[in-house]
Design a protein around this motif. Structure first.
Motif, mmCIF file in Angstrom:
data_model
loop_
_atom_site.group_PDB
_atom_site.id
_atom_site.type_symbol
_atom_site.label_atom_id
_atom_site.label_comp_id
_atom_site.label_asym_id
_atom_site.label_seq_id
_atom_site.Cartn_x
_atom_site.Cartn_y
_atom_site.Cartn_z
ATOM 1 N N GLU A 143 20.838 150.170 122.050
ATOM 2 C CA GLU A 143 20.826 150.559 120.636
ATOM 3 C C GLU A 143 20.119 149.515 119.779
ATOM 4 O O GLU A 143 19.411 149.845 118.822
ATOM 5 C CB GLU A 143 22.256 150.763 120.141
ATOM 6 N N SER A 145 17.726 147.533 120.721
ATOM 7 C CA SER A 145 16.375 147.244 121.195
ATOM 8 C C SER A 145 15.332 148.084 120.477
ATOM 9 O O SER A 145 15.645 149.075 119.811
ATOM 10 C CB SER A 145 16.281 147.529 122.699
ATOM 11 N N LYS A 146 14.092 147.654 120.614
ATOM 12 C CA LYS A 146 12.986 148.505 120.191
ATOM 13 C C LYS A 146 12.959 149.703 121.128
ATOM 14 O O LYS A 146 13.288 149.597 122.307
ATOM 15 C CB LYS A 146 11.666 147.747 120.265
ATOM 16 N N ASP A 147 12.551 150.838 120.600
ATOM 17 C CA ASP A 147 12.602 152.066 121.381
ATOM 18 C C ASP A 147 11.935 151.910 122.737
ATOM 19 O O ASP A 147 10.767 151.513 122.841
ATOM 20 C CB ASP A 147 11.940 153.212 120.616
ATOM 21 N N ARG A 148 12.676 152.207 123.775
ATOM 22 C CA ARG A 148 12.204 152.264 125.156
ATOM 23 C C ARG A 148 11.577 150.961 125.640
ATOM 24 O O ARG A 148 10.693 150.965 126.492
ATOM 25 C CB ARG A 148 11.229 153.431 125.345
ATOM 26 N N SER A 149 12.044 149.852 125.131
ATOM 27 C CA SER A 149 11.501 148.561 125.545
ATOM 28 C C SER A 149 12.221 147.997 126.767
ATOM 29 O O SER A 149 11.665 147.161 127.489
ATOM 30 C CB SER A 149 11.591 147.557 124.397
ATOM 31 N N ASP A 170 22.449 160.934 123.775
ATOM 32 C CA ASP A 170 21.295 160.911 122.869
ATOM 33 C C ASP A 170 20.666 159.522 122.798
ATOM 34 O O ASP A 170 19.439 159.381 122.802
ATOM 35 C CB ASP A 170 21.700 161.369 121.469
ATOM 36 N N LEU A 171 21.506 158.496 122.727
ATOM 37 C CA LEU A 171 20.990 157.132 122.665
ATOM 38 C C LEU A 171 20.242 156.781 123.952
ATOM 39 O O LEU A 171 19.124 156.243 123.904
ATOM 40 C CB LEU A 171 22.145 156.150 122.449
ATOM 41 N N SER A 174 16.919 158.760 124.366
ATOM 42 C CA SER A 174 15.885 158.505 123.359
ATOM 43 C C SER A 174 15.393 157.064 123.354
ATOM 44 O O SER A 174 14.200 156.812 123.117
ATOM 45 C CB SER A 174 16.399 158.867 121.959
ATOM 46 N N LYS A 175 16.268 156.095 123.671
ATOM 47 C CA LYS A 175 15.886 154.692 123.490
ATOM 48 C C LYS A 175 15.765 153.856 124.760
ATOM 49 O O LYS A 175 15.103 152.810 124.736
ATOM 50 C CB LYS A 175 16.863 154.008 122.528
ATOM 51 N N GLY A 177 14.255 152.673 128.171
ATOM 52 C CA GLY A 177 12.932 152.806 128.773
ATOM 53 C C GLY A 177 13.019 153.314 130.201
ATOM 54 O O GLY A 177 13.814 154.205 130.509
#
Length: 418
Positions: A143, A145-149, A170-171, A174-175, A177
């Motif tokens: 949560e 972190s930068k998206d999908r990092s 959902d988290l 979506s986030k 990686g």
């Protein structure tokens, strides 16, 4: 300056997991932000304890040989690794372990044969111990972190990831990686029963939910999940004669235990758990340790974007057996859906003979010709076909072996005859 990929390692530290952890500690491409310990090769508490054994062995190595610090960038990172306990059993079904191979403590009974390598103080300057459950810790880190990092590397059962999906699907979808999972056996025999690899055998219910649910929309996004099965990991080995020649000249087997005064601390540590592993592997007719979990870590650090040269993946469609008396954990591939599968009623021996004569490459365990290779992650994302991304090519066992020798033990001479 190198941009490091933040990773969470979800592991059940047995013998090859600890070598994989040492490999990760010695790899500048990644930043280990968290380790979540799971049940699996042995019980949760023994697995948890083994993390400190590995970290303290590296610390002793650096104290004795300060130049070794350069080999372990993740031991001296500004980012401390958070350690937490995760799941202590599967989503459903019986709890199974692999003590027959890894020993009751997960490290070949190292605390009994080499009590000087046991740990009484479960702390380390590079580790932040968290009392938070590993599932909650991972969700919090994703949560924030930068998206999908973040790359999530699973070296044990998929239970923790499944429970992350239960808590906040959902988290996660979506986030988070890439997920890199060592597990499964597609076209080769299993290593736990005739048809199943241990990690997917340990919790087939988690595999079902994540990779092949009845409703595909409820699973983990398959364009970001990479399976590293026995099919590709088994040929990658650490030959024990090579280990003896280049790492520890005094290395034998449990019949002649390692002596600390004869070698550096890290060599003593690895030899002390590999000596029993060698005896077990010799019973299977092989004088080498298979590098299953190490290949998964290698894939994660080598492929942060488009696939690097030498790597290949293919999409595979399967279901998993969860309750079979003899087939728990089996990845059931429907060969009928593959255009190059044997025709119904075909004589398998005759078809196999024809394949051997053909110019097309063919693996002896496969029921079909070579899978289509995907060159880049972008190419994977553009395809509409369903299926789990399965790693089917690496730069080669020799490349990985040389990396291990150089990064973990600081030796890199080419092995004669290899």
């Amino acid at each position: 300056m190198m941009v490091k990929t933040p990773i969470i390692i979800d592991t059940d530290p047995g013998v090859d997991d600890i070598v994989a952890l040492l490999f990760a500690l010695a790899s500048p491409e990644i930043e280990i932000i968290a380790i979540i310990v799971s049940y699996g090769n042995t019980d949760l508490e023994s697995c948890y304890r083994n993390i400190f054994k590995a970290y303290q062995a590296v610390s002793r190595e650096v104290e004795t040989h300060p130049q070794a610090a350069e080999r372990f960038p993740n031991m001296f990172s500004d980012v401390k690794t958070i350690l937490a306990r995760g799941s202590d059993g599967p989503l459903e079904g019986d709890l199974h372990g692999a003590q027959y191979f890894h020993g009751r403590d997960g490290l070949s009974g190292i605390h009994e044969r080499h009590p000087e390598l046991d740990v009484s103080d479960m702390s380390h300057p590079q580790i932040t111990v968290s009392e938070e459950h590993g599932v909650d810790l991972a969700l919090r880190l994703v949560e924030a972190s930068k998206d999908r990092s973040i790359t999530y590397v699973v070296l044990g059962p998929l239970t923790n990831l499944a429970r992350m999906m239960h808590k906040n699907r959902d988290l996660v979808t979506s986030k988070l990686g890439r997920v890199v999972s060592m597990g499964g056996a597609l076209d080769v025999p299993g290593n736990t029963n005739p048809v199943a690899e241990f990690n997917y055998f340990a919790d087939p219910y988690a595999v079902k939910e994540l990779l092949c649910p009845h409703d595909p929309s409820t699973g983990f996004p398959l364009d970001r999940f990479f399976m590293v099965p026995l099919d590709i990991t088994t040929p990658h080995e650490l030959p024990f004669p090579a280990y003896k020649a280049q790492v520890d000249n005094a290395f034998e087997s449990a019949a002649k235990p390692s002596v600390a005064s004869d070698k550096s601390p890290l060599r003593h540590f690895t030899s002390s758990f590999l000596e029993r592993t060698r005896m077990v592997m010799l019973e299977f007719g092989k004088d080498a340790m298979e590098l299953h979990d190490i290949v998964a870590v290698w894939f994660a650090l080598a492929n942060t974007g488009p696939l690097s040269p030498g790597w290949g993946v293919s999409k595979r469609v399967f279901d998993i057996e969860r309750t079979g008396e003899l087939t728990r954990g089996m990845l059931v591939v429907d060969r009928r859906s593959d255009e190059s599968a044997y025709a119904l009623g075909a004589n398998r021996a005759e078809v196999q003979a024809q394949l051997e004569k053909a110019t097309t490459e063919h693996h002896p365990h496969e029921d079909f010709a070579v899978q289509v290779q995907v060159e880049t992650a972008a190419d994977v994302d553009k395809t509409d076909a369903a299926g789990v991304l399965s790693v089917n090519q690496t730069p080669g066992p020799e490349v990985l072996l040389q990396m291990l020798l150089e990064r973990i033990w600081g030796v890199g001479k080419k092995i004669e005859g290899k």
